[in-house]
Structures are given as structure tokens and as C-alpha cells.
Design a protein around this motif. Structure first.
Motif, PDB file in Angstrom:
ATOM      1  N   LEU A 147      32.235  42.733  43.862  1.00 61.50           N
ATOM      2  CA  LEU A 147      32.596  44.141  43.779  1.00 61.50           C
ATOM      3  C   LEU A 147      31.726  44.932  44.740  1.00 61.50           C
ATOM      4  O   LEU A 147      30.525  44.666  44.868  1.00 61.50           O
ATOM      5  CB  LEU A 147      32.414  44.647  42.347  1.00 61.50           C
ATOM      6  N   LEU A 148      32.323  45.901  45.430  1.00 58.47           N
ATOM      7  CA  LEU A 148      31.634  46.652  46.476  1.00 58.47           C
ATOM      8  C   LEU A 148      31.860  48.138  46.292  1.00 58.47           C
ATOM      9  O   LEU A 148      32.922  48.562  45.826  1.00 58.47           O
ATOM     10  CB  LEU A 148      32.173  46.244  47.855  1.00 58.47           C
ATOM     11  N   ALA A 149      30.862  48.934  46.684  1.00 57.89           N
ATOM     12  CA  ALA A 149      31.001  50.379  46.550  1.00 57.89           C
ATOM     13  C   ALA A 149      30.247  51.107  47.646  1.00 57.89           C
ATOM     14  O   ALA A 149      29.179  50.674  48.085  1.00 57.89           O
ATOM     15  CB  ALA A 149      30.482  50.834  45.189  1.00 57.89           C
ATOM     16  N   ASP A 150      30.835  52.227  48.061  1.00 57.95           N
ATOM     17  CA  ASP A 150      30.157  53.203  48.905  1.00 57.95           C
ATOM     18  C   ASP A 150      30.018  54.467  48.066  1.00 57.95           C
ATOM     19  O   ASP A 150      30.952  55.274  47.999  1.00 57.95           O
ATOM     20  CB  ASP A 150      30.966  53.480  50.173  1.00 57.95           C
ATOM     21  N   PRO A 151      28.884  54.649  47.409  1.00 56.67           N
ATOM     22  CA  PRO A 151      28.732  55.811  46.526  1.00 56.67           C
ATOM     23  C   PRO A 151      28.883  57.144  47.248  1.00 56.67           C
ATOM     24  O   PRO A 151      29.272  58.143  46.626  1.00 56.67           O
ATOM     25  CB  PRO A 151      27.318  55.639  45.963  1.00 56.67           C
ATOM     26  N   ALA A 152      28.616  57.172  48.550  1.00 56.23           N
ATOM     27  CA  ALA A 152      28.687  58.436  49.287  1.00 56.23           C
ATOM     28  C   ALA A 152      30.121  58.923  49.463  1.00 56.23           C
ATOM     29  O   ALA A 152      30.370  60.128  49.512  1.00 56.23           O
ATOM     30  CB  ALA A 152      28.016  58.286  50.649  1.00 56.23           C
ATOM     31  N   THR A 153      31.078  58.001  49.562  1.00 58.73           N
ATOM     32  CA  THR A 153      32.465  58.394  49.803  1.00 58.73           C
ATOM     33  C   THR A 153      33.400  58.073  48.643  1.00 58.73           C
ATOM     34  O   THR A 153      34.526  58.554  48.609  1.00 58.73           O
ATOM     35  CB  THR A 153      33.014  57.687  51.056  1.00 58.73           C
ATOM     36  N   GLY A 154      32.967  57.218  47.727  1.00 52.50           N
ATOM     37  CA  GLY A 154      33.814  56.825  46.614  1.00 52.50           C
ATOM     38  C   GLY A 154      34.711  55.642  46.887  1.00 52.50           C
ATOM     39  O   GLY A 154      35.469  55.225  46.001  1.00 52.50           O
ATOM     40  N   TRP A 155      34.648  55.058  48.079  1.00 52.29           N
ATOM     41  CA  TRP A 155      35.441  53.858  48.355  1.00 52.29           C
ATOM     42  C   TRP A 155      34.870  52.682  47.559  1.00 52.29           C
ATOM     43  O   TRP A 155      33.652  52.512  47.457  1.00 52.29           O
ATOM     44  CB  TRP A 155      35.413  53.517  49.840  1.00 52.29           C
ATOM     45  N   ILE A 156      35.775  51.862  47.006  1.00 51.51           N
ATOM     46  CA  ILE A 156      35.384  50.687  46.239  1.00 51.51           C
ATOM     47  C   ILE A 156      36.261  49.510  46.635  1.00 51.51           C
ATOM     48  O   ILE A 156      37.332  49.684  47.227  1.00 51.51           O
ATOM     49  CB  ILE A 156      35.497  50.934  44.724  1.00 51.51           C
ATOM     50  N   ALA A 157      35.813  48.300  46.286  1.00 51.22           N
ATOM     51  CA  ALA A 157      36.591  47.104  46.591  1.00 51.22           C
ATOM     52  C   ALA A 157      36.265  46.014  45.590  1.00 51.22           C
ATOM     53  O   ALA A 157      35.185  45.999  44.989  1.00 51.22           O
ATOM     54  CB  ALA A 157      36.300  46.614  48.012  1.00 51.22           C
ATOM     55  N   ALA A 158      37.214  45.099  45.421  1.00 50.73           N
ATOM     56  CA  ALA A 158      37.030  43.917  44.583  1.00 50.73           C
ATOM     57  C   ALA A 158      37.576  42.720  45.335  1.00 50.73           C
ATOM     58  O   ALA A 158      38.672  42.783  45.905  1.00 50.73           O
ATOM     59  CB  ALA A 158      37.754  44.071  43.250  1.00 50.73           C
ATOM     60  N   ALA A 159      36.816  41.623  45.345  1.00 51.11           N
ATOM     61  CA  ALA A 159      37.237  40.420  46.058  1.00 51.11           C
ATOM     62  C   ALA A 159      37.076  39.199  45.171  1.00 51.11           C
ATOM     63  O   ALA A 159      36.128  39.114  44.371  1.00 51.11           O
ATOM     64  CB  ALA A 159      36.428  40.247  47.337  1.00 51.11           C
ATOM     65  N   HIS A 160      38.001  38.260  45.331  1.00 48.22           N
ATOM     66  CA  HIS A 160      37.953  36.956  44.666  1.00 48.22           C
ATOM     67  C   HIS A 160      37.545  35.940  45.720  1.00 48.22           C
ATOM     68  O   HIS A 160      38.242  35.750  46.712  1.00 48.22           O
ATOM     69  CB  HIS A 160      39.336  36.624  44.091  1.00 48.22           C
ATOM     70  N   CYS A 161      36.379  35.309  45.514  1.00 42.77           N
ATOM     71  CA  CYS A 161      35.851  34.416  46.532  1.00 42.77           C
ATOM     72  C   CYS A 161      35.546  33.046  45.953  1.00 42.77           C
ATOM     73  O   CYS A 161      34.501  32.836  45.323  1.00 42.77           O
ATOM     74  CB  CYS A 161      34.585  35.023  47.153  1.00 42.77           C
ATOM     75  N   GLY A 162      36.455  32.115  46.168  1.00 43.49           N
ATOM     76  CA  GLY A 162      36.214  30.713  45.852  1.00 43.49           C
ATOM     77  C   GLY A 162      35.779  29.980  47.106  1.00 43.49           C
ATOM     78  O   GLY A 162      35.430  30.591  48.116  1.00 43.49           O
ATOM     79  N   ARG A 163      35.812  28.663  47.042  1.00 42.45           N
ATOM     80  CA  ARG A 163      35.413  27.882  48.215  1.00 42.45           C
ATOM     81  C   ARG A 163      36.265  28.204  49.441  1.00 42.45           C
ATOM     82  O   ARG A 163      35.714  28.484  50.521  1.00 42.45           O
ATOM     83  CB  ARG A 163      35.479  26.381  47.891  1.00 42.45           C
ATOM     84  N   PRO A 164      37.617  28.232  49.337  1.00 48.60           N
ATOM     85  CA  PRO A 164      38.393  28.569  50.527  1.00 48.60           C
ATOM     86  C   PRO A 164      38.143  29.995  51.011  1.00 48.60           C
ATOM     87  O   PRO A 164      38.103  30.259  52.211  1.00 48.60           O
ATOM     88  CB  PRO A 164      39.843  28.380  50.071  1.00 48.60           C
ATOM     89  N   GLY A 165      37.979  30.933  50.069  1.00 44.67           N
ATOM     90  CA  GLY A 165      37.727  32.314  50.456  1.00 44.67           C
ATOM     91  C   GLY A 165      36.380  32.502  51.125  1.00 44.67           C
ATOM     92  O   GLY A 165      36.242  33.335  52.035  1.00 44.67           O
TER      93      GLY A 165
END
Length: 231
Positions: free
Chosen positions: A99-117
Motif C-alpha cells: 500500500l502506498l500513499a502521498d499524504p501531501a496530495t491524497g493519492w493512494i495505491a494498492a499492489a498485489h506482489c507475488g513472485r511473478p509481480g
């Protein structure tokens, strides 16, 4: 919150919150649709946000969510948005939810990362997508995942992945070739300049309170890392 674990909160222009769903909520693609819908309704009730799932395919595609969460489930392994009131979910049962966030702008992200990812670079890809939108993700959460002492792989596969991400090379506790997905993700995050890393210290294979495909096979359910924002 009773069904969301390891809750974290980061205040900027928007309040950004992060949590991981309880093992009692079945969110996998193979779960009965009614069971999954009930689990999503519980996530919505406890977060106050509309949950958005992705059809995860162990790739590196990142998709922008800009429809308020009302559109069809995208096929990808990362989601990102600047819209408040949307909970982005990355599901896992040994893979790494990031999970990722830029608190200054409010942009967020979620990623699923297994071995291939990990090998394909899904985490660097979604960071690049955020930066293309003018965001600068400064905080990352690494969710529960199978640890490097438990994730045994053939030596050829270990070589293939660790050639791309050397930090992922590991050895099981019983002395065979392994991969440390969490170490690989940390290296990619640090390589992208993200230094505020917040990790849930749990191995899904060893801890029965988390779903694990390695431990339970096809019977394993899926938990999710969730990130959302609000005023």
C-alpha cells in the motif's frame, strides 16, 4: 475496528488510513459471491469507504480508479486513485500486499506482489504511475506475506528472480533455495526513493491467523490490504 487489523492512519491534506482484513472475511475469487459480497459490505461499513477489488493475474499493470468505485472489476495487479471515499484492496494469501500513499496530495495505491509481480516490477510500475499524475508517494506499507525462510522454490526459479531482484535470494529454514518476497519489495521501494516503510511482521505460512496458500493449498481464503482516504 473489529474486522480490520493493524490499522494505521496518516494525516495530510486528506486523512489516509490503512488496515488489513481479518481472516474471517473471505475475499478470494473462488469464494461464494454472496460470502464475498458480505465481506466487502463489512469492509465498507468499518472503513466508511467503497471497496474496490481487482482481478489479480500476477502481472504489472496498474489501473487508475476514477469512477467512484462503481465500474467493473479491473484485471490488473495495482490500483491507484486520488478520490476520497474509495478503499483500494490488494488481496493475498502468501503474496505481498503493498500500500502506498502521498499524504501531501491524497493519492493512494494498492499492489498485489507475488513472485511473478516482483520480477515484473508491479511496485515500481505503480509508483511510476503515481508520479506521472504529479504525486510523490512517500509512505509504503508492506503487509503480511510468506517469509524468506518458508518460501521454497526450485534453484532455477530462485536464480531467475534474484537475477532481477538480488535482495530476494534466500534460504529456507531447512536449507533449500528460497525467495524472500518482502525483502525484494523493500529493495524496490527503497530504490524508488521511499524511506518511510511500515511493515506488518507476520509470516502467513507460520501464523494461522492469516490465510496461506503454501500452508492450506486450495482451501486457503484471501485477506486484503486496504487503503482509503477521507477529509
Amino acid at each position: 475496528m473489529t474486522l480490520l487489523r493493524h490499522h494505521d492512519r496518516f494525516e495530510g491534506d486528506l486523512v489516509i488510513e490503512v488496515a488489513f482484513t481479518d481472516v474471517s472475511l473471505s475475499l478470494g475469487d473462488t469464494a461464494d459471491p454472496d460470502v464475498r459480497a458480505a465481506a466487502l459490505a463489512q469492509v465498507a461499513a468499518e472503513s466508511g469507504a467503497t471497496p474496490v477489488l481487482m482481478h489479480q493475474v500476477h502481472g504489472a499493470d496498474a489501473v487508475l480508479v476514477d469512477d467512484g468505485g462503481s465500474g467493473p472489476m479491473p484485471t490488473c495487479d495495482a490500483l491507484y486513485t486520488s478520490q476520497p471515499g474509495i478503499a483500494l484492496l490488494a488481496r493475498a494469501a502468501d503474496c505481498v500486499p503493498v500500500l502506498l500513499a502521498d499524504p501531501a496530495t491524497g493519492w493512494i495505491a494498492a499492489a498485489h506482489c507475488g513472485r511473478p509481480g516482483l520480477a515484473a516490477g508491479v511496485v515500481p510500475r505503480v509508483i511510476a504511475a503515481l508520479r506521472e499524475r504529479g504525486a510523490e508517494p512517500g509512505v509504503a506499507w508492506i503487509g503480511p506475506h510468506v517469509c524468506g525462510a518458508c518460501y521454497e522454490v526450485p534453484a532455477e526459479l530462485q536464480d531467475e528472480v534474484s537475477t532481477l531482484v538480488p535482495q530476494a535470494r534466500s534460504t529456507t529454514s531447512w536449507g533449500t533455495p528460497a525467495l524472500d518476497l518482502g525483502a525484494g519489495v523493500r529493495a524496490q521501494l527503497e530504490g524508488a526513493g521511499i524511506t518511510d516503510l511500515r511493515e506488518v511482521d507476520a509470516c502467513t505460512r507460520e501464523d494461522p491467523t492469516w490465510p496461506s496458500h503454501r500452508r492450506d493449498g486450495a482451501a486457503a481464503t484471501r485477506f486484503a490490504g486496504a487503503i482509503w482516504s477521507h477529509p
